[in-house]
Design a protein around this motif. Sequence first.
Motif, PDB file in Angstrom:
ATOM      1  N   HIS A  39      86.753 -57.470 -31.319  1.00 49.20           N
ATOM      2  CA  HIS A  39      87.102 -58.468 -32.332  1.00 49.20           C
ATOM      3  C   HIS A  39      87.013 -59.838 -31.689  1.00 49.20           C
ATOM      4  O   HIS A  39      87.845 -60.201 -30.846  1.00 49.20           O
ATOM      5  CB  HIS A  39      88.519 -58.228 -32.877  1.00 49.20           C
ATOM      6  N   GLU A  92      93.521 -62.176 -35.772  1.00 55.18           N
ATOM      7  CA  GLU A  92      92.362 -62.531 -36.599  1.00 55.18           C
ATOM      8  C   GLU A  92      92.761 -62.851 -38.036  1.00 55.18           C
ATOM      9  O   GLU A  92      91.936 -63.315 -38.819  1.00 55.18           O
ATOM     10  CB  GLU A  92      91.304 -61.415 -36.543  1.00 55.18           C
ATOM     11  N   TRP A  93      94.053 -62.652 -38.353  1.00 54.54           N
ATOM     12  CA  TRP A  93      94.573 -62.977 -39.691  1.00 54.54           C
ATOM     13  C   TRP A  93      95.224 -64.354 -39.755  1.00 54.54           C
ATOM     14  O   TRP A  93      95.830 -64.715 -40.757  1.00 54.54           O
ATOM     15  CB  TRP A  93      95.585 -61.902 -40.134  1.00 54.54           C
ATOM     16  N   HIS A 116      84.152 -61.509 -39.535  1.00 53.04           N
ATOM     17  CA  HIS A 116      85.452 -60.972 -39.962  1.00 53.04           C
ATOM     18  C   HIS A 116      85.859 -61.649 -41.270  1.00 53.04           C
ATOM     19  O   HIS A 116      85.058 -62.351 -41.887  1.00 53.04           O
ATOM     20  CB  HIS A 116      86.505 -61.121 -38.851  1.00 53.04           C
ATOM     21  N   HIS A 117      87.119 -61.422 -41.698  1.00 54.08           N
ATOM     22  CA  HIS A 117      87.559 -61.954 -42.996  1.00 54.08           C
ATOM     23  C   HIS A 117      87.480 -63.479 -43.063  1.00 54.08           C
ATOM     24  O   HIS A 117      87.429 -64.042 -44.159  1.00 54.08           O
ATOM     25  CB  HIS A 117      89.017 -61.534 -43.299  1.00 54.08           C
ATOM     26  N   ASP A 158      85.074 -52.972 -44.009  1.00 50.44           N
ATOM     27  CA  ASP A 158      86.547 -52.945 -43.942  1.00 50.44           C
ATOM     28  C   ASP A 158      87.149 -53.484 -45.238  1.00 50.44           C
ATOM     29  O   ASP A 158      86.508 -54.230 -45.968  1.00 50.44           O
ATOM     30  CB  ASP A 158      86.996 -53.801 -42.738  1.00 50.44           C
ATOM     31  N   THR A 159      88.370 -53.142 -45.495  1.00 48.69           N
ATOM     32  CA  THR A 159      89.192 -53.609 -46.630  1.00 48.69           C
ATOM     33  C   THR A 159      88.384 -53.833 -47.920  1.00 48.69           C
ATOM     34  O   THR A 159      88.111 -54.974 -48.291  1.00 48.69           O
ATOM     35  CB  THR A 159      89.966 -54.913 -46.273  1.00 48.69           C
ATOM     36  N   ASP A 174      94.284 -48.011 -39.409  1.00 50.93           N
ATOM     37  CA  ASP A 174      94.333 -48.703 -38.130  1.00 50.93           C
ATOM     38  C   ASP A 174      95.452 -48.108 -37.278  1.00 50.93           C
ATOM     39  O   ASP A 174      96.604 -48.023 -37.720  1.00 50.93           O
ATOM     40  CB  ASP A 174      94.565 -50.206 -38.351  1.00 50.93           C
TER      41      ASP A 174
END
Length: 443
Positions: free
Chosen positions: A40, A61-62, A109-110, A208-209, A249
């Motif tokens: 990541h 990462e959030w 990523h997001h 993902d998600t 996860d």
Amino acid sequence: MKLSVVCAALAVCSLAGAQPLSQDAKMKWFREAKFGLFIHWGLYAIPAGEWKGQAIPGIGEWIMNRAKIPVKEYEGLASQFNPVKFNADEWVKLAEDAGMKYIVITSKHHDGFAMYGSKASSYNIVDATPFKRDPIKELAAACARRKIRLGFYYSQAQDWHEPNGAGNSWDFGPDDKKDFDQYLRTKAEPQVRELLSGYGPVCLIWFDTPYLMNKERSQRFIDMVHQLQPATLIDGRLGSAGDYRSMGDNAIPNNVVEGYWEVPATLNRTWGYKKDDNEWKTPEDLTFKLVDIVSKGGNYLLNVGPTAEGVIPQPSQTNLRAVGKWLKVNGEAIYGAGPTPFGDELGATDKTRTDKNGRPVFVPATAWRCTTKPGRLYIHLFKWPGASFELNGLKDKVIKAYLLSNRRGTLKVKQVGDKLTVALPRQPADPLATVLALETRAN
Ligand code: H79
């Protein structure tokens, strides 16, 4: 069948120079690999868990989401991103030293920032940072040199940078007011196409998600993958069934699970680098988890979060190399190995205890695990049982027993009915786990 259809089908086959891959053949490398490196890496490595002097709780990462950082502010990180210590070959060498067979890196990523040179969006590492290099290109070349497979994490649904991507309510309002297909058509689909076109063979795409995903939207990605790289696997979080199941996860199942699956997991608590997260799992724990997962039939995808300079934290490196050293001796019992034929050794539900949902609590047992190959049982001993190891319920005849750390040291075996006793040396051969190999013949 129409002639044009026949021609098209033949063209595809002759181009590939072979029959289309069977699902079994497609899964072969995944079945054998067992252990992979998750990476990541993104702009979130700069704040590293802290925004404007405040520690932001949760996974690194959030941070954009947790601190509700406006797009315009978060974008400013790009002009500071200059990971001059990044060395693709060192990262791939670490995976190799750890005994890992594949690498999965966050291509986006997001937060929406592409970590490769994307033509579909200028919000990417080549066009928007002083670094200007494409680390994914460099990793692909290093992986090819070291014969490690490379796959890409791609956040297909959440994209906090885009007005029509899912997840950013603080800049763009609620998801149900968005033109999600506009985002998919103009960014996510073109970017996945780029990743499958410009970086050589891609072993898998790790979606993902799947917020806002449905059958049709998922199918567009599936068709694209099948068209561009028919051998590429799709994980279990696209929005419809992939080639294998993705567990939650850090969620290791209690029992054997049929079919192909993988557990994505962290070495500490975060995925993306956080400077204050020092809760490192020990080599003992990591080795146990790897064996535990393989003995239940799955793969272990274990994560590192490199810094904004491009360095993988030293404790991550040390602990992964310790597992790799164990695998050098005991890899035969992991790579390509099947699940336990037993099951009682995994633990049991304690009916006198219930969790917050009123369900009985599963109490794992941790003394030993079993992995298998044709004609072989591997008993991974985590707690030294003393002078002998006893096993009940084995139908096959054991014709030879030895430790993988000392293949010529044949051990004495006694079998009475379905009870097996193997005489052991006084001390374990390895503090992480000593593997007892049993060669068997069907009775
Ligand atoms: O990429 C890693 C995570 O970022 C991603 N999956 C792994 C592989 C992931 N995305 N979403 N989730 C995991 C679930 C997220 C839950 C939480 Fe939160 C994020 C808990 C704390 C931060 C969302 C925001 C729920 C509470 C606050």
